[in-house]
Design a protein around this motif. Structure first.
Motif, PDB file in Angstrom:
ATOM      1  N   ASP A 161       0.820  -1.216   0.000  1.00 25.87           N
ATOM      2  CA  ASP A 161       0.000   0.000   0.000  1.00 25.87           C
ATOM      3  C   ASP A 161       0.851   1.261   0.000  1.00 25.87           C
ATOM      4  OD1 ASP A 161      -2.276  -1.561  -0.012  1.00 25.87           O
ATOM      5  OD2 ASP A 161      -2.606  -1.410   2.145  1.00 25.87           O
ATOM      6  N   THR A 162       1.930   1.262   0.749  1.00 25.28           N
ATOM      7  CA  THR A 162       2.819   2.427   0.809  1.00 25.28           C
ATOM      8  C   THR A 162       3.456   2.683  -0.551  1.00 25.28           C
ATOM      9  OG1 THR A 162       3.306   1.983   3.127  1.00 25.28           O
ATOM     10  CG2 THR A 162       4.862   3.392   1.952  1.00 25.28           C
ATOM     11  N   LEU A 163       3.912   1.622  -1.201  1.00 29.17           N
ATOM     12  CA  LEU A 163       4.576   1.777  -2.496  1.00 29.17           C
ATOM     13  C   LEU A 163       3.584   2.194  -3.575  1.00 29.17           C
ATOM     14  CD1 LEU A 163       6.948  -1.278  -2.154  1.00 29.17           C
ATOM     15  CD2 LEU A 163       7.577   1.143  -2.002  1.00 29.17           C
ATOM     16  N   VAL A 164       2.387   1.639  -3.554  1.00 24.12           N
ATOM     17  CA  VAL A 164       1.359   2.034  -4.518  1.00 24.12           C
ATOM     18  C   VAL A 164       1.002   3.502  -4.310  1.00 24.12           C
ATOM     19  CG1 VAL A 164      -1.063   1.704  -5.189  1.00 24.12           C
ATOM     20  CG2 VAL A 164       0.435  -0.279  -4.863  1.00 24.12           C
ATOM     21  N   ALA A 165       0.890   3.928  -3.068  1.00 26.99           N
ATOM     22  CA  ALA A 165       0.559   5.326  -2.782  1.00 26.99           C
ATOM     23  C   ALA A 165       1.644   6.266  -3.294  1.00 26.99           C
ATOM     24  CB  ALA A 165       0.353   5.528  -1.281  1.00 26.99           C
ATOM     25  N   GLY A 166       2.909   5.815  -3.259  1.00 24.56           N
ATOM     26  CA  GLY A 166       4.001   6.635  -3.782  1.00 24.56           C
ATOM     27  C   GLY A 166       3.877   6.805  -5.288  1.00 24.56           C
ATOM     28  N   GLY A 167       3.594   5.704  -5.989  1.00 27.95           N
ATOM     29  CA  GLY A 167       3.252   5.751  -7.395  1.00 27.95           C
ATOM     30  C   GLY A 167       4.342   6.057  -8.403  1.00 27.95           C
ATOM     31  N   THR A 168       5.602   5.977  -8.002  1.00 26.21           N
ATOM     32  CA  THR A 168       6.680   6.318  -8.926  1.00 26.21           C
ATOM     33  C   THR A 168       7.361   5.070  -9.493  1.00 26.21           C
ATOM     34  OG1 THR A 168       8.482   6.341  -7.313  1.00 26.21           O
ATOM     35  CG2 THR A 168       7.162   8.379  -7.529  1.00 26.21           C
ATOM     36  N   ASN A 169       8.248   5.302 -10.446  1.00 26.04           N
ATOM     37  CA  ASN A 169       9.046   4.204 -10.994  1.00 26.04           C
ATOM     38  C   ASN A 169       9.912   3.568  -9.907  1.00 26.04           C
ATOM     39  OD1 ASN A 169      10.385   6.725 -11.052  1.00 26.04           O
ATOM     40  ND2 ASN A 169      11.668   6.170 -12.788  1.00 26.04           N
ATOM     41  N   TYR A 170      10.404   4.357  -8.993  1.00 27.08           N
ATOM     42  CA  TYR A 170      11.213   3.819  -7.894  1.00 27.08           C
ATOM     43  C   TYR A 170      10.344   2.979  -6.960  1.00 27.08           C
ATOM     44  CZ  TYR A 170      15.454   6.248  -9.200  1.00 27.08           C
ATOM     45  OH  TYR A 170      16.583   6.635  -9.868  1.00 27.08           O
ATOM     46  N   ASP A 171       9.112   3.405  -6.746  1.00 25.80           N
ATOM     47  CA  ASP A 171       8.195   2.619  -5.918  1.00 25.80           C
ATOM     48  C   ASP A 171       7.877   1.284  -6.580  1.00 25.80           C
ATOM     49  OD1 ASP A 171       7.840   4.475  -3.749  1.00 25.80           O
ATOM     50  OD2 ASP A 171       6.604   5.691  -5.095  1.00 25.80           O
ATOM     51  N   TRP A 172       7.699   1.288  -7.904  1.00 19.19           N
ATOM     52  CA  TRP A 172       7.411   0.036  -8.594  1.00 19.19           C
ATOM     53  C   TRP A 172       8.603  -0.915  -8.501  1.00 19.19           C
ATOM     54  CZ3 TRP A 172       8.856  -3.177 -12.640  1.00 19.19           C
ATOM     55  CH2 TRP A 172       7.917  -4.168 -12.969  1.00 19.19           C
ATOM     56  N   ALA A 173       9.803  -0.380  -8.663  1.00 19.68           N
ATOM     57  CA  ALA A 173      11.008  -1.214  -8.536  1.00 19.68           C
ATOM     58  C   ALA A 173      11.061  -1.847  -7.143  1.00 19.68           C
ATOM     59  CB  ALA A 173      12.257  -0.376  -8.793  1.00 19.68           C
ATOM     60  N   LYS A 174      10.786  -1.062  -6.118  1.00 21.15           N
ATOM     61  CA  LYS A 174      10.786  -1.579  -4.744  1.00 21.15           C
ATOM     62  C   LYS A 174       9.684  -2.609  -4.546  1.00 21.15           C
ATOM     63  CE  LYS A 174      12.714   2.696  -2.892  1.00 21.15           C
ATOM     64  NZ  LYS A 174      12.410   3.922  -2.128  1.00 21.15           N
ATOM     65  N   LEU A 175       8.554  -2.417  -5.217  1.00 20.05           N
ATOM     66  CA  LEU A 175       7.445  -3.365  -5.107  1.00 20.05           C
ATOM     67  C   LEU A 175       7.845  -4.727  -5.663  1.00 20.05           C
ATOM     68  CD1 LEU A 175       4.506  -3.858  -4.323  1.00 20.05           C
ATOM     69  CD2 LEU A 175       3.844  -2.955  -6.568  1.00 20.05           C
TER      70      LEU A 175
END
Length: 175
Positions: free
Chosen positions: A38-52
């Motif tokens: 949920d935290t990474l989706v809320a961030g919504g960036t390419n870096y968040d997707w990589a971390k996901l």
């Protein structure tokens, strides 16, 4: 919290400790937290997707691993449209398109499928080992080039870009 006050009142507990029990002071030297889906989706960036993908794949979320993932995403799609077809790594696993040309309903499903492909297909074992070991970026990137992920192997790495990848937000509907 007021809605739960009845539960607390009905389920209150107590603890009695004898006077002969010695107390001990416990010191916590440090602590850490890992962001969740949920935290990474809320961030919504390419870096968040990589971390996901790293999170879902069971890989450490480290600077080396995130750097490799964002570079990899840049090699597969333009940075400004990294979410293209909701398939940032042009992953064919479960996307309905051979050779990575398919799409996913959203970026969370794409991350799940990328993590599953990495952890399932034996030809990606070098990538998995490198991510799990938090290897230097050049080791992980080399594993990607020679894994068969891209048929052209990024021209044996000659087409790999090393300049910093900008942070780019995907549209909310992509998530």
């Amino acid at each position: 919290m007021q809605e739960l006050s009845w539960y607390i009142d009905e389920n209150a507990q107590s603890l009695a400790v004898g006077s002969n029990v010695a107390s001990t002071t416990i010191t916590r030297d440090s602590y850490a937290a890992t962001p969740g889906v949920d935290t990474l989706v809320a961030g919504g960036t390419n870096y968040d997707w990589a971390k996901l993908v790293l999170l879902l794949g069971g890989f450490p979320i480290t600077e080396n691993n995130v750097t490799v993932f964002t570079r990899w995403m840049r090699q597969e799609n333009y940075v400004d449209s990294w979410w293209n077809r909701n398939n940032p790594l042009n992953n064919g696993w479960g996307s309905g398109g051979g050779g990575g040309l398919g799409s996913y309903d959203n970026l969370v499903i794409a991350a799940e499928n990328a993590a599953e492909a990495l952890n399932t297909l034996p030809k990606y074992s070098g990538i998995v080992e490198a991510f799990r070991a938090d290897s230097p970026t050049q080791v992980t990137e080399n594993a990607i080039w020679y894994s068969g992920w891209a048929s052209g192997m990024y021209n044996n790495g000659a087409h790999w870009a090393y300049n910093p990848v900008p942070v780019v937000q995907a549209p909310p509907e992509a998530w």
